[in-house]
Design a protein around this motif. Sequence first.
Motif, mmCIF file in Angstrom:
data_model
loop_
_atom_site.group_PDB
_atom_site.id
_atom_site.type_symbol
_atom_site.label_atom_id
_atom_site.label_comp_id
_atom_site.label_asym_id
_atom_site.label_seq_id
_atom_site.Cartn_x
_atom_site.Cartn_y
_atom_site.Cartn_z
ATOM 1 N N CYS A 36 0.792 -1.223 0.000
ATOM 2 C CA CYS A 36 0.000 0.000 0.000
ATOM 3 C C CYS A 36 0.830 1.282 0.000
ATOM 4 N N ILE A 39 0.592 4.628 -3.428
ATOM 5 C CA ILE A 39 -0.649 4.315 -4.137
ATOM 6 C C ILE A 39 -1.537 5.536 -4.379
ATOM 7 N N GLY A 40 -1.087 6.709 -4.012
ATOM 8 C CA GLY A 40 -1.902 7.904 -4.213
ATOM 9 C C GLY A 40 -2.216 8.634 -2.916
ATOM 10 N N ASP A 76 -7.168 -2.155 -10.801
ATOM 11 C CA ASP A 76 -7.695 -1.555 -9.575
ATOM 12 C C ASP A 76 -7.593 -2.434 -8.333
ATOM 13 N N ARG A 78 -5.062 -3.593 -6.465
ATOM 14 C CA ARG A 78 -4.166 -3.095 -5.408
ATOM 15 C C ARG A 78 -4.796 -1.901 -4.683
ATOM 16 N N TYR A 79 -5.356 -0.970 -5.426
ATOM 17 C CA TYR A 79 -5.980 0.207 -4.814
ATOM 18 C C TYR A 79 -7.180 -0.185 -3.966
ATOM 19 N N CYS A 82 -5.958 -1.914 -0.733
ATOM 20 C CA CYS A 82 -5.384 -0.935 0.191
ATOM 21 C C CYS A 82 -6.449 -0.019 0.782
ATOM 22 N N SER A 83 -7.480 0.284 0.027
ATOM 23 C CA SER A 83 -8.531 1.166 0.557
ATOM 24 C C SER A 83 -9.309 0.513 1.688
ATOM 25 N N SER A 144 -10.493 4.907 -8.643
ATOM 26 C CA SER A 144 -9.325 4.244 -9.201
ATOM 27 C C SER A 144 -8.070 5.085 -8.950
ATOM 28 N N LYS A 145 -6.960 4.422 -8.870
ATOM 29 C CA LYS A 145 -5.667 5.044 -8.594
ATOM 30 C C LYS A 145 -5.596 5.694 -7.226
ATOM 31 N N GLY A 146 -6.486 5.299 -6.322
ATOM 32 C CA GLY A 146 -6.436 5.799 -4.946
ATOM 33 C C GLY A 146 -6.833 7.251 -4.797
#
Length: 150
Positions: A36, A39-40, A76, A78-79, A82-83, A144-146
């Motif tokens: 994580c 990631i943004g 998406d 991984r994002y 992590c979210s 998307s993309k955090g």
Amino acid sequence: MAVKHNIMFAVLLFLSVFYYASSKEKKCEEIKIPMCQSIGYNLTYMPNMFNHDTQEAADLEVNNFWPVVNQKCSPDLRYFLCSVYAPMCQQDVTRRVPPCRSLCKSARKGCLPLVRPFGLSWPERMRRCRNFPKRGSGQLCIGSKGIPVN
């Protein structure tokens, strides 16, 4: 009479636990979970939606998904993971910022079939994408993309 006292005790105990849980101040901390990082967003807080009290506990569980993430079954995944395992923390936002429904659907669509062959199961709370807010609903969520969106 004893029944009334037991009921009153149970109500007071519940209210005390609720007050304690709701009065805990959310404290942002740097993300330490390798999956994580970068990631943004870079701050998270615990407990997460799985009630992990520490990032170390969350990492032990989310780390199991590395083989699926490496399959690149969804841009998406991984994002999304992590979210939920390392939720975004912003000092000025007191509410949780869950993943958007569209992020959940995108991650599930390509990756759900790969989870079982790796000996994993998709956690129930992540399975029902309708439990997450829709983009454009006015509720802040992770897209998307955090990136947080309303």
